[in-house]
Scaffold this motif. Structure first.
Motif, PDB file in Angstrom:
ATOM      1  N   PRO A 212      95.790 -31.503   1.432  1.00  0.00           N
ATOM      2  CA  PRO A 212      95.981 -30.222   2.122  1.00  0.00           C
ATOM      3  C   PRO A 212      97.015 -29.341   1.427  1.00  0.00           C
ATOM      4  O   PRO A 212      97.163 -28.173   1.786  1.00  0.00           O
ATOM      5  CB  PRO A 212      96.465 -30.640   3.517  1.00  0.00           C
ATOM      6  CG  PRO A 212      97.116 -31.959   3.308  1.00  0.00           C
ATOM      7  CD  PRO A 212      96.299 -32.628   2.232  1.00  0.00           C
ATOM      8  N   GLU A 213      97.746 -29.895   0.461  1.00  0.00           N
ATOM      9  CA  GLU A 213      98.695 -29.101  -0.305  1.00  0.00           C
ATOM     10  C   GLU A 213      98.028 -28.395  -1.478  1.00  0.00           C
ATOM     11  O   GLU A 213      98.687 -27.657  -2.216  1.00  0.00           O
ATOM     12  CB  GLU A 213      99.828 -29.989  -0.825  1.00  0.00           C
ATOM     13  CG  GLU A 213     100.609 -30.709   0.252  1.00  0.00           C
ATOM     14  CD  GLU A 213     101.197 -29.741   1.266  1.00  0.00           C
ATOM     15  OE1 GLU A 213     101.754 -28.712   0.838  1.00  0.00           O
ATOM     16  OE2 GLU A 213     101.094 -29.999   2.477  1.00  0.00           O
ATOM     17  N   SER A 214      96.729 -28.607  -1.646  1.00  0.00           N
ATOM     18  CA  SER A 214      95.974 -28.002  -2.741  1.00  0.00           C
ATOM     19  C   SER A 214      94.784 -27.239  -2.180  1.00  0.00           C
ATOM     20  O   SER A 214      94.281 -27.538  -1.100  1.00  0.00           O
ATOM     21  CB  SER A 214      95.473 -29.089  -3.699  1.00  0.00           C
ATOM     22  OG  SER A 214      94.490 -28.583  -4.589  1.00  0.00           O
ATOM     23  N   LYS A 215      94.351 -26.234  -2.922  1.00  0.00           N
ATOM     24  CA  LYS A 215      93.100 -25.572  -2.577  1.00  0.00           C
ATOM     25  C   LYS A 215      91.934 -26.491  -2.932  1.00  0.00           C
ATOM     26  O   LYS A 215      92.083 -27.425  -3.722  1.00  0.00           O
ATOM     27  CB  LYS A 215      92.978 -24.263  -3.365  1.00  0.00           C
ATOM     28  CG  LYS A 215      94.003 -23.214  -2.970  1.00  0.00           C
ATOM     29  CD  LYS A 215      93.778 -21.899  -3.670  1.00  0.00           C
ATOM     30  CE  LYS A 215      94.092 -21.949  -5.134  1.00  0.00           C
ATOM     31  NZ  LYS A 215      94.045 -20.620  -5.776  1.00  0.00           N
ATOM     32  N   PRO A 216      90.742 -26.260  -2.359  1.00  0.00           N
ATOM     33  CA  PRO A 216      89.567 -26.990  -2.822  1.00  0.00           C
ATOM     34  C   PRO A 216      89.393 -26.851  -4.330  1.00  0.00           C
ATOM     35  O   PRO A 216      89.744 -25.809  -4.902  1.00  0.00           O
ATOM     36  CB  PRO A 216      88.421 -26.323  -2.046  1.00  0.00           C
ATOM     37  CG  PRO A 216      89.065 -25.780  -0.816  1.00  0.00           C
ATOM     38  CD  PRO A 216      90.440 -25.334  -1.253  1.00  0.00           C
ATOM     39  N   VAL A 217      88.881 -27.870  -4.958  1.00  0.00           N
ATOM     40  CA  VAL A 217      88.798 -27.882  -6.418  1.00  0.00           C
ATOM     41  C   VAL A 217      88.069 -26.668  -6.961  1.00  0.00           C
ATOM     42  O   VAL A 217      88.450 -26.088  -7.983  1.00  0.00           O
ATOM     43  CB  VAL A 217      88.115 -29.185  -6.896  1.00  0.00           C
ATOM     44  CG1 VAL A 217      87.927 -29.164  -8.411  1.00  0.00           C
ATOM     45  CG2 VAL A 217      88.941 -30.397  -6.484  1.00  0.00           C
ATOM     46  N   GLY A 218      87.030 -26.232  -6.265  1.00  0.00           N
ATOM     47  CA  GLY A 218      86.238 -25.105  -6.755  1.00  0.00           C
ATOM     48  C   GLY A 218      86.674 -23.749  -6.254  1.00  0.00           C
ATOM     49  O   GLY A 218      86.016 -22.739  -6.548  1.00  0.00           O
ATOM     50  N   ALA A 219      87.800 -23.683  -5.518  1.00  0.00           N
ATOM     51  CA  ALA A 219      88.256 -22.402  -4.981  1.00  0.00           C
ATOM     52  C   ALA A 219      88.773 -21.512  -6.113  1.00  0.00           C
ATOM     53  O   ALA A 219      89.415 -22.001  -7.055  1.00  0.00           O
ATOM     54  CB  ALA A 219      89.350 -22.616  -3.947  1.00  0.00           C
ATOM     55  N   PRO A 220      88.520 -20.207  -6.041  1.00  0.00           N
ATOM     56  CA  PRO A 220      89.023 -19.301  -7.079  1.00  0.00           C
ATOM     57  C   PRO A 220      90.557 -19.313  -7.115  1.00  0.00           C
ATOM     58  O   PRO A 220      91.210 -19.569  -6.119  1.00  0.00           O
ATOM     59  CB  PRO A 220      88.512 -17.926  -6.638  1.00  0.00           C
ATOM     60  CG  PRO A 220      87.385 -18.222  -5.711  1.00  0.00           C
ATOM     61  CD  PRO A 220      87.712 -19.508  -5.035  1.00  0.00           C
ATOM     62  N   HIS A 221      91.105 -19.008  -8.266  1.00  0.00           N
ATOM     63  CA  HIS A 221      92.556 -18.961  -8.414  1.00  0.00           C
ATOM     64  C   HIS A 221      93.183 -17.914  -7.484  1.00  0.00           C
ATOM     65  O   HIS A 221      94.337 -18.054  -7.064  1.00  0.00           O
ATOM     66  CB  HIS A 221      92.956 -18.639  -9.853  1.00  0.00           C
ATOM     67  CG  HIS A 221      92.631 -19.737 -10.815  1.00  0.00           C
ATOM     68  ND1 HIS A 221      92.690 -21.086 -10.487  1.00  0.00           N
ATOM     69  CD2 HIS A 221      92.243 -19.692 -12.129  1.00  0.00           C
ATOM     70  CE1 HIS A 221      92.382 -21.814 -11.534  1.00  0.00           C
ATOM     71  NE2 HIS A 221      92.098 -21.008 -12.541  1.00  0.00           N
ATOM     72  N   THR A 222      92.428 -16.886  -7.155  1.00  0.00           N
ATOM     73  CA  THR A 222      92.969 -15.804  -6.326  1.00  0.00           C
ATOM     74  C   THR A 222      92.933 -16.126  -4.828  1.00  0.00           C
ATOM     75  O   THR A 222      93.487 -15.360  -4.036  1.00  0.00           O
ATOM     76  CB  THR A 222      92.203 -14.503  -6.578  1.00  0.00           C
ATOM     77  OG1 THR A 222      90.791 -14.734  -6.367  1.00  0.00           O
ATOM     78  CG2 THR A 222      92.432 -14.002  -8.001  1.00  0.00           C
ATOM     79  N   SER A 223      92.295 -17.224  -4.429  1.00  0.00           N
ATOM     80  CA  SER A 223      92.225 -17.577  -3.005  1.00  0.00           C
ATOM     81  C   SER A 223      93.626 -17.909  -2.512  1.00  0.00           C
ATOM     82  O   SER A 223      94.324 -18.737  -3.095  1.00  0.00           O
ATOM     83  CB  SER A 223      91.303 -18.784  -2.793  1.00  0.00           C
ATOM     84  OG  SER A 223      89.977 -18.461  -3.172  1.00  0.00           O
ATOM     85  N   THR A 224      94.031 -17.276  -1.421  1.00  0.00           N
ATOM     86  CA  THR A 224      95.392 -17.435  -0.903  1.00  0.00           C
ATOM     87  C   THR A 224      95.356 -18.019   0.503  1.00  0.00           C
ATOM     88  O   THR A 224      94.545 -17.585   1.340  1.00  0.00           O
ATOM     89  CB  THR A 224      96.113 -16.075  -0.853  1.00  0.00           C
ATOM     90  OG1 THR A 224      96.053 -15.463  -2.143  1.00  0.00           O
ATOM     91  CG2 THR A 224      97.572 -16.248  -0.452  1.00  0.00           C
ATOM     92  N   GLY A 225      96.209 -18.999   0.773  1.00  0.00           N
ATOM     93  CA  GLY A 225      96.277 -19.579   2.106  1.00  0.00           C
ATOM     94  C   GLY A 225      95.113 -20.477   2.442  1.00  0.00           C
ATOM     95  O   GLY A 225      94.842 -20.720   3.615  1.00  0.00           O
ATOM     96  N   VAL A 226      94.409 -20.971   1.415  1.00  0.00           N
ATOM     97  CA  VAL A 226      93.249 -21.856   1.628  1.00  0.00           C
ATOM     98  C   VAL A 226      93.658 -23.269   1.258  1.00  0.00           C
ATOM     99  O   VAL A 226      94.163 -23.499   0.169  1.00  0.00           O
ATOM    100  CB  VAL A 226      92.050 -21.414   0.775  1.00  0.00           C
ATOM    101  CG1 VAL A 226      90.879 -22.360   0.980  1.00  0.00           C
ATOM    102  CG2 VAL A 226      91.659 -19.981   1.118  1.00  0.00           C
ATOM    103  N   GLU A 227      93.434 -24.222   2.176  1.00  0.00           N
ATOM    104  CA  GLU A 227      93.801 -25.623   1.920  1.00  0.00           C
ATOM    105  C   GLU A 227      92.546 -26.449   1.682  1.00  0.00           C
ATOM    106  O   GLU A 227      91.493 -26.188   2.240  1.00  0.00           O
ATOM    107  CB  GLU A 227      94.587 -26.191   3.102  1.00  0.00           C
ATOM    108  CG  GLU A 227      95.908 -25.476   3.339  1.00  0.00           C
ATOM    109  CD  GLU A 227      96.657 -26.054   4.518  1.00  0.00           C
ATOM    110  OE1 GLU A 227      96.036 -26.807   5.286  1.00  0.00           O
ATOM    111  OE2 GLU A 227      97.853 -25.741   4.685  1.00  0.00           O
ATOM    112  N   GLY A 228      92.721 -27.516   0.843  1.00  0.00           N
ATOM    113  CA  GLY A 228      91.606 -28.399   0.525  1.00  0.00           C
ATOM    114  C   GLY A 228      91.336 -29.397   1.608  1.00  0.00           C
ATOM    115  O   GLY A 228      92.105 -29.581   2.512  1.00  0.00           O
TER     116      GLY A 228
END
Length: 228
Positions: A212-228
């Motif tokens: 949950p401290e990381s974005k999903p692996v395929g999330a764009p670099h610009t995605s903000t506030g998104v947890e994996g």
């Protein structure tokens, strides 16, 4: 899956594992710290102390509390800072359009509280105001208490070292403005601030699958506030 079906140990494994690791490391620190302290006593031609005496010594207390206060300071600043401060692309930041304390609807407070919400979330008045800031306030209290404990233990340890060198003790008040006290404090603060800054920036571009401290692996670099 419900907590009852997953079992107590699995549903609380994060706290239990890190809490257990804390006790193991604290015990290891006590063993290593006593060995180092006794080496210093031996060099000075003084009698070495036992493990129990070291655990109740100011030298052990100051080493422990100076780390505790910096950790609680880190979380206090992080909890409060992330209310208003943002980092584009980081899961450690809120979305860019949600800076601030947010509305009661967003926070599910007052008339927007759900039946299973904490009681003080819908209480209104000072209870709601206190509860809505309780995490940061408790972190601040823990920081101040551990920093105070560090200052008391540090003064005792510093004066003990001066006595072993046949110098006069300086007392708690003078220790508060001494280089030793501020060196102990600032060297921990800068490391905690560096760690938070590094986590906020690196999590923009790097991933840890399933955390949950990381974005999903395929999330764009610009995605903000998104947890994996």
């Amino acid at each position: 899956m419900s907590a009852a079906r997953t079992g107590f140990w699995r549903s609380n494994s994060l706290t239990l594992v890190f809490g257990g690791a804390f006790l193991v490391v604290l015990a290891a620190q006590a063993v290593a710290g006593r060995a180092e302290f006794n080496e210093q006593l031996a060099v000075a031609g003084l009698q070495q102390i036992g493990f129990g005496a070291y655990l109740t010594s100011s030298d052990f207390a100051v080493d422990v509390t100076e780390n505790w206060q910096s950790e609680f300071l880190q979380f206090f600043l992080y909890v409060y800072g992330t209310v208003h401060l943002l980092q584009r692309g980081s899961p450690e930041s809120k979305p860019l359009d949600r800076a601030g304390t947010e509305s009661e609807r967003d926070q599910r407070m007052g008339p927007h509280a759900a039946p299973d919400s904490p009681r003080w979330a819908s209480a209104g008045g000072w209870r709601q105001a206190l509860y809505s800031r309780s995490l940061g306030l408790v972190m601040a209290v823990f920081f101040l208490l551990s920093w105070f404990a560090q200052s008391v233990a540090g003064a005792a340890a510093y004066d003990g070292e001066r006595l072993r060198q046949l110098q006069d003790p300086i007392g708690w008040g003078a220790y508060l403005v001494s280089a030793d006290f501020w060196n102990r404090s600032l060297q921990n603060w800068q490391s905690e601030l560096l760690a938070v800054s590094a986590m906020a920036v690196l999590s923009v571009y790097l991933r840890q699958r399933g955390s949950p401290e990381s974005k999903p692996v395929g999330a764009p670099h610009t995605s903000t506030g998104v947890e994996g």
